[in-house]
Design an enzyme around this catalytic site. Sequence first.
Site, PDB file in Angstrom:
ATOM      1  N   GLU B  63      26.048  38.208  18.015  1.00 45.92           N
ATOM      2  CA  GLU B  63      26.901  37.656  18.145  1.00 45.92           C
ATOM      3  C   GLU B  63      28.204  37.848  16.946  1.00 45.92           C
ATOM      4  O   GLU B  63      29.013  37.762  17.444  1.00 45.92           O
ATOM      5  CB  GLU B  63      27.334  35.767  17.858  1.00 45.92           C
ATOM      6  CG  GLU B  63      26.506  36.172  19.917  1.00 45.92           C
ATOM      7  CD  GLU B  63      24.980  35.794  19.966  1.00 45.92           C
ATOM      8  OE1 GLU B  63      24.141  36.348  18.983  1.00 45.92           O
ATOM      9  OE2 GLU B  63      24.889  35.581  20.969  1.00 45.92           O
ATOM     10  N   HIS B 132      20.564  24.216  24.455  1.00 49.11           N
ATOM     11  CA  HIS B 132      21.155  25.285  25.826  1.00 49.11           C
ATOM     12  C   HIS B 132      22.472  24.257  26.727  1.00 49.11           C
ATOM     13  O   HIS B 132      22.572  24.683  27.955  1.00 49.11           O
ATOM     14  CB  HIS B 132      19.840  25.692  26.673  1.00 49.11           C
ATOM     15  CG  HIS B 132      19.674  26.893  26.161  1.00 49.11           C
ATOM     16  ND1 HIS B 132      18.699  26.627  25.507  1.00 49.11           N
ATOM     17  CD2 HIS B 132      19.634  28.257  26.566  1.00 49.11           C
ATOM     18  CE1 HIS B 132      18.522  28.100  24.981  1.00 49.11           C
ATOM     19  NE2 HIS B 132      19.188  28.749  25.514  1.00 49.11           N
TER      20      HIS B 132
END
Lengths: 341, 341, 328, 328
Positions: B63, B132
């Site tokens: 990322e 998450h």
Amino acid sequence: MENERKLTIARAMAESIAQEMRIDPTVFVMGEDIADLGGVFGNTRGLADEFGKERIRDTPISETGFIGAAVGAAQDGMRPVVELMFVDFFGVCFDAIYNLMAKNTYFSGGNFKVPMVLMTSTGGGYSDAGQHSQCLYGSFAHLPGMKVVSPSNAYDAKGLMTAAIRDNNPVIYMFHKGLQGMGWLGTEAGANVHVPEEAYEVEIGKAAIVREGSDVTIVSIAMGVHHALKAAKALEADGISAEVVDLRSLVPLDRETVRASVRKTGRLIVVDEDYHSYGVSGEIIATVCEADDLTLKAPPRRIAYPDVPIPFARVMEQYCLPNAEKVVAAAREICRSAVTA
Amino acid sequence: MENERKLTIARAMAESIAQEMRIDPTVFVMGEDIADLGGVFGNTRGLADEFGKERIRDTPISETGFIGAAVGAAQDGMRPVVELMFVDFFGVCFDAIYNLMAKNTYFSGGNFKVPMVLMTSTGGGYSDAGQHSQCLYGSFAHLPGMKVVSPSNAYDAKGLMTAAIRDNNPVIYMFHKGLQGMGWLGTEAGANVHVPEEAYEVEIGKAAIVREGSDVTIVSIAMGVHHALKAAKALEADGISAEVVDLRSLVPLDRETVRASVRKTGRLIVVDEDYHSYGVSGEIIATVCEADDLTLKAPPRRIAYPDVPIPFARVMEQYCLPNAEKVVAAAREICRSAVTA
Amino acid sequence: MQPSKETLGWMYQTMVTSRRFEEIIEKIYLEGKSPVFNMANGPIPGEMHLSNGQEPVAVGVCAHLNPDDVITATHRPHHQAIAKGVDLNKMAAEIFGKASGLSGGRGGHMHIFDADVNFACSGIIAQGMGPAAGAALSRKLQGKPGVAVAFIGEGAANQGAFHETMNLAAVWKLPMICVIEDNAWGISVAKETATAVKRNDVRAAAYGIPGHYIEGNDPWKIYEVAGEAIARARAGEGPTLIEVETYRLAGHFMGDAEGYRPEGEKDGLFAKDPIPAMRKRLEGEGAFTAPELDALEAEAAEAVETAIRFARESADAKPEDALTAVFA
Amino acid sequence: MQPSKETLGWMYQTMVTSRRFEEIIEKIYLEGKSPVFNMANGPIPGEMHLSNGQEPVAVGVCAHLNPDDVITATHRPHHQAIAKGVDLNKMAAEIFGKASGLSGGRGGHMHIFDADVNFACSGIIAQGMGPAAGAALSRKLQGKPGVAVAFIGEGAANQGAFHETMNLAAVWKLPMICVIEDNAWGISVAKETATAVKRNDVRAAAYGIPGHYIEGNDPWKIYEVAGEAIARARAGEGPTLIEVETYRLAGHFMGDAEGYRPEGEKDGLFAKDPIPAMRKRLEGEGAFTAPELDALEAEAAEAVETAIRFARESADAKPEDALTAVFA
Ligand SMILES: Cc1ncc(C[n+]2csc(CCOP(=O)(O)OP(=O)(O)O)c2C)c(N)n1
Ligand SMILES: Cc1ncc(C[n+]2csc(CCOP(=O)(O)OP(=O)(O)O)c2C)c(N)n1
Ligand SMILES: [Mg+2]
Ligand SMILES: [Mg+2]
């Protein structure tokens, strides 16, 4: 005072770490330039000489690696004190901080403890521009699982560090560069106060009334406390009595002390060097306004850093920063009713 | 309706991206699993078939690398649309986001533009646990230099995406998993609404009154808007008329629409799936309370996610999440005066 | 270094335990999720990443570890947890979100933490690396024995955390091993489109440490190479990087339609299922008789059933306990 | 590949320009900062990282670049900026925080941005890597010529961003070059205590790309190796990793007492100052006469003086302009 032993925050931090390292072999320090250099901001000066470079450990420029390692060491029985040189660098390693350090106790239902201190420098005012001058108090305080403290003076600096090292939980210890007492960063004289030689704790999660007053409550942390104190002094001349609350901890937040003060004064100003929106200033205002038993005599005010990156040019940066004059102006405005009354 | 074309948010997002890619060769998409898989949350489905894998580009799990690359591409004349699969992962790449993407325009005095969209999924409710399921609205909105939007329905989803791609600035586009219309994540039916075929923009920085009312203003974003709407319906039976404000954008924040609504109703509830403290709920409350011309009939209330990591077990997570019942209870409490009157 | 008969029996049985465990979890996971598959429903909600096919890596490495050694695992942790000796009952209960679970239901399947055997997880790719290095550092600083193993996927080797931690472990000569399970896929992205080198063992050169690649998902070879690396670490000679070719027999997570796989790939993988393969070799080499292996399998199945029963019968987590255990 | 006389002259002159520029900046930086050194004071406040000694890297690489090519630089960017052709007047004004500066005073010395020559910075270690790869990707996607060069320090090669980006550039075959300036120190931390390998060129193996290490801070060798790498990138053959041995003749930043340096190290470095060394060789080989070199030096000095005068005489930034240019 005869027996006064005035220390800088930098020395107070180092003294606390040294004292804990002497009594607890599990305490060790990691970070960039903390050994030979003694920390860019002086807070580990002298430690490598006393404890050696195994326990005072210079790291590669690998914040994700060594902060992650601190988490693993803490889970394995150590008490790491880790330095992230500037808080502005949190973006290269925040997962290790907020997804591991802050959550592993919870994920494990309390079976893993993560007793570590992450110390990091905050604040601007000396033209270090937009990647080296931020406070980011709100960014850390917003996320659960880590305690967050920031001292405004050397006494609290030592006591909070000792409490943080002894705490069984991760503590973010934010020290403002402008208060460190490093000459090359300027020195806020008010931060250098008497510090007892022996170890002591300042309770994490407890705010302090650092000046009593009756017309307006000024809430702040770290550098902002000094702006507030200077403003309070200036306001005396106007006949405005300002109470100053030094939060000291953002997490846990001592909402009761803030509310009790505002219940008394009826007015609130928050001074925050972090960005204006979605941060500390909003939270303090909300804390006060949502209280059922509290009526304000005037709308609350906040003196915060505007929502723009921090510019390099001195005139630009100083224009944006909170200062005592801005606090005085806000206080005069919302206390007008008090003064005419 | 005869000509209704109900889309899910996922399809509305993909449609906007496709339309912009057809007219603008500089638009391209990068992210993990966005090509063959069409995005874990469906918002790039079909794009690789139409545009090929050069422009719809699967990335390594890097990322920092690919978001940093998007910044460089944007500065070089492209308009990247980048996906960070879950917002929870921001910690591995936040420097590229907040220190580069968000600041390079400022650092360059406007000489570099960074026109890019970072789309990322938010929200829990389906037991995906603490790494998450977060919203982190406040974490992004707190830091200057990036716009932040989050749609509650497919119409806004398409219009905000189109506006975001065309914007010359970085835009964080947060889509709530529970609203995506992916069956396997559950489906909030209210999010699937009529979406015109042609391209259109929804202005970034403009809130919407999605339900008018006179007794209490409920302010929220994304999933919270649906809780608010359900609560408003339930409150009708009690004779409480609730107005619902869908912020749509957190940055810029449409403070005036919020204040105007509360000026009318005199009461405020904020519904926020992000963590309670130092986030969106505090900012909205402060925005209202600091207004000089605004008097509340009751203290403001917030229904936010408590300051704890998000637990896995369904009963625990549901206990913590905002929902319509909690909003109804809060509204009943602060509207008691209205109802008895 | 060849495994003893006892070790081989343990390896085989542990692989079977993991497989049976996941087979049952797989079934129960689907309860309440039909006709419409919605992750939020059923006795086991949320994401579910199975490790079917990857068992050899876990047992080949963990055969050399004792409870004092440290493991950090990933979003796909069952096989490693079982091989490390995580309490199976409490682990099952955790996956069901029960109060009796390892973390009282706070963690779930992606956050398996068992302090008794020094087992921890992170669902964030490669983020077990730092903590493994830190545990290794802790042992070194305390002069205590023990090694730390970080298990990651081949996709994770492209994360910054991998690089920073390998360098740290090498420069500090830590007793740490990084084991990469190369199942060829990171969700839908094939290794060759994501990784600039064919095999990650070559990356050991970037840290001046030994690197090994093990082909064929072979329990014997894994045992051997891991054994050497762990002995090296215990001897204070520093870290090793090991990549193992393995197979993901299931989707990335349950519900994954695997449309990205080339046609036929899955059939080829099933034919290489390591459990029947190991059984065949154990019998073929005459190390074990069929009844001996049957007995090991039966024991494994029973342990799994007991665990599942324990989980099923345990009380749900208490909703308001969500607010506890944030701080120690 | 050998530099032409014209190129050599440009290289030498550019090195001198950079050196003169920093010598003057160094002096002015200290104005207002005595008797007590306080960073916040004087006409140039804030941190100041000088690149004295590292000039050969900048000129050896940039000799092959044109304004269309892209550079990302670091906290120590002056030499690279000057070699890339960043407007010297506006750059000086930026360092003084003037309205006429490249960014109107918003960026300062650590944030030199010049869109005209595609020059950008980040003060965060290794964070120029991603943007360089992205610019290279942009050229590839648009079918436009141009390469991107990321300059970093040897300390930065231990950051996650380095690894992620090198892999990305390799797997996508981007026209990108990473140039590591190995000045042996990351602030006070020596390379050998931070980096597990002696030379970072070996890390190229982790990405299957060419790697080079250049000894001796030698402008000719840097020119040659960089030229090949850049030609390779322009030909679509992908990225290269180059590490250059260079010397930091100043402290990490101004005010650094450098107590961490072994005794005598500094003297040895001064003896290897690349500017007199280059002059000596240019004269010695008969490529340039002394008067030619004097003329080049005089021109450099004049450009610097003009720039400093421009900066000094420009109007201060307007305080309230701090609130502008957040968004385009
Ligand atoms: C930092 C981060 N990025 C992305 C993800 C989403 N994600 C979860 S698993 C996965 C694939 C991992 O691939 P690999 O490392 O090969 O492990 P495998 O799933 O094959 O076991 C991804 C991208 C994540 N959890 N963390
Ligand atoms: C992520 C990050 N960590 C730490 C720093 C603080 N810092 C600034 S310069 C520097 C040393 C960099 O060393 P190197 O990469 O070798 O470059 P040099 O200074 O030698 O040019 C450090 C640690 C930073 N700016 N960013
Ligand atoms: Mg994989
Ligand atoms: Mg260096």
